[in-house]
Design a protein around this motif. Structure first.
Motif, short mmCIF file in Angstrom:
data_model
loop_
_atom_site.label_atom_id
_atom_site.label_comp_id
_atom_site.label_asym_id
_atom_site.label_seq_id
_atom_site.Cartn_x
_atom_site.Cartn_y
_atom_site.Cartn_z
N SER A 19 1.09 -1.28 -0.12
CA SER A 19 0.11 0.08 -0.09
C SER A 19 0.80 1.29 -0.10
N GLY A 22 -1.90 4.34 2.32
CA GLY A 22 -3.04 3.96 3.19
C GLY A 22 -3.64 4.90 3.92
N GLU A 23 -5.13 5.23 3.87
CA GLU A 23 -5.67 6.44 4.58
C GLU A 23 -7.20 6.00 4.68
N PRO A 25 -9.46 5.16 7.26
CA PRO A 25 -10.08 3.95 7.70
C PRO A 25 -11.51 4.35 8.39
N TRP A 36 -10.96 0.91 4.00
CA TRP A 36 -9.87 1.99 3.67
C TRP A 36 -9.22 2.01 2.33
N ASP A 38 -6.14 3.24 -0.47
CA ASP A 38 -4.79 3.64 -1.02
C ASP A 38 -4.79 4.76 -1.97
N THR A 255 -3.95 3.65 10.06
CA THR A 255 -3.22 3.31 8.69
C THR A 255 -1.91 4.04 8.71
N SER A 256 -1.30 3.66 7.40
CA SER A 256 0.15 3.88 7.19
C SER A 256 0.25 4.07 5.70
N VAL A 275 -1.90 -1.83 8.70
CA VAL A 275 -3.03 -1.17 9.43
C VAL A 275 -2.84 -1.78 10.73
#
Length: 292
Positions: A19, A22-23, A25, A36, A38, A255-256, A275
């Motif tokens: 990902s 990632g954003e 959620p 979530w 990407d 998320t990251s 996540v």
């Protein structure tokens, strides 16, 4: 930070080393699944955390936020050009409010009345080009606030009288009076300017009136009280936590991102893009499905 509590019981909820960003959620109340996105990977993820099964939909364009729908199948999304729906594995753009290639939609969330709020920004993050939009689903979206840089995480207190908003590259956290029935926002007022490493990204609000902010580039999520004071920290084993959302029983999902990290940084943060989950001892303000 003196007198600040630390939440150390963090675990991996969804392992994902592909990902990019990632954003956004959010939990689907119909299924209990974690949704979530990407952003640059153009994907929407749906995770059954009980079975580990993951469904991935490529929407074919940058996607900033996803939201479950109250009645209809599929999901509402904020994508590069505006707002639309993901159904049957594909995207239908309904409100093409951002046709300019230099602009895109970013993070978003649904309020208590089922309206979809999302920020937009200039692709080069030019100051003053960021805007906050509201899409009710029965017509074109409207611009509620402008003059921002990178409007990002947002949420409402349990009383539904205050909205919080992060402007990432201004390092500002705002609050504004909120009228839930009319969907109207008062003047954005600076609550605090963030200090230290990282910029404020996505956020989630708890029932105690505090809000949790992912500090992108800072390896942590911060818990702020309603006055803007940091009262808690969640250390995260990646450089770029991006957003967070409450699930059941006080669990916060984080998320990251991997985007922009060097090979050395990825070696030091191999879980980037995953996540995470941490027990907080509180509960989140419920996030409603989109009414459209």
């Amino acid at each position: 930070m003196a007198g600040v509590g630390t939440y150390a019981n963090l675990d991996v909820a969804v392992r994902n080393d592909t990902s990019d960003v990632g954003e956004g959620p959010v939990f689907d109340p119909h299924t209990g699944h974690l949704l979530w996105v990407d952003i640059y990977g153009r994907k929407v993820f749906e995770d059954n955390l009980n079975t580990g099964r993951q469904t991935v939909t490529d929407v074919g364009t940058m996607v900033g936020a996803v939201a479950p729908r109250a009645v209809q199948d599929g999901f509402a999304v904020a994508v590069a050009d505006g707002f639309g729906y993901v159904t049957g594995g594909g995207l239908t753009l309904v409100d093409p409010v951002l046709p300019e290639p230099s602009l895109r939609m970013n993070d978003g969330k649904v309020d208590s009345q089922g309206r979809f709020w999302a920020g937009s920004n200039d692709m080069e993050f030019a100051p003053g080009q960021g805007r906050l939009h509201r899409w009710d689903g029965d017509g074109p979206s409207v611009v509620v606030a402008d003059g921002l840089v990178l409007p990002n995480g947002l949420g409402w207190n349990a009383e539904d009288t205050v909205m919080y908003l992060a402007d990432s590259y201004a390092n500002l956290l705002y609050r504004a009076d909120f009228h839930a029935e009319r969907g109207e926002l008062g003047r954005l007022k600076v609550l605090t300017k963030t200090e230290g490493v990282g910029v404020p990204d996505g956020l989630a609000v708890d029932v105690e009136g505090c809000f949790w902010v992912a500090m992108h580039g800072g390896r942590e999520v911060r818990r702020y009280d309603p006055t803007g004071r940091v009262i808690g920290l969640v250390p995260v084993p990646v450089l770029q936590p991006t957003s967070c959302a409450f699930g059941a029983d006080g669990h916060l999902f984080i998320t990251s991102a991997r985007h922009g990290l060097s090979a050395e940084e990825l070696t030091n943060s191999p879980l980037s893009g995953s996540v995470f989950v941490v027990e907080t001892g509180t509960e989140g303000v419920p996030v409603r499905p989109f009414r459209g």
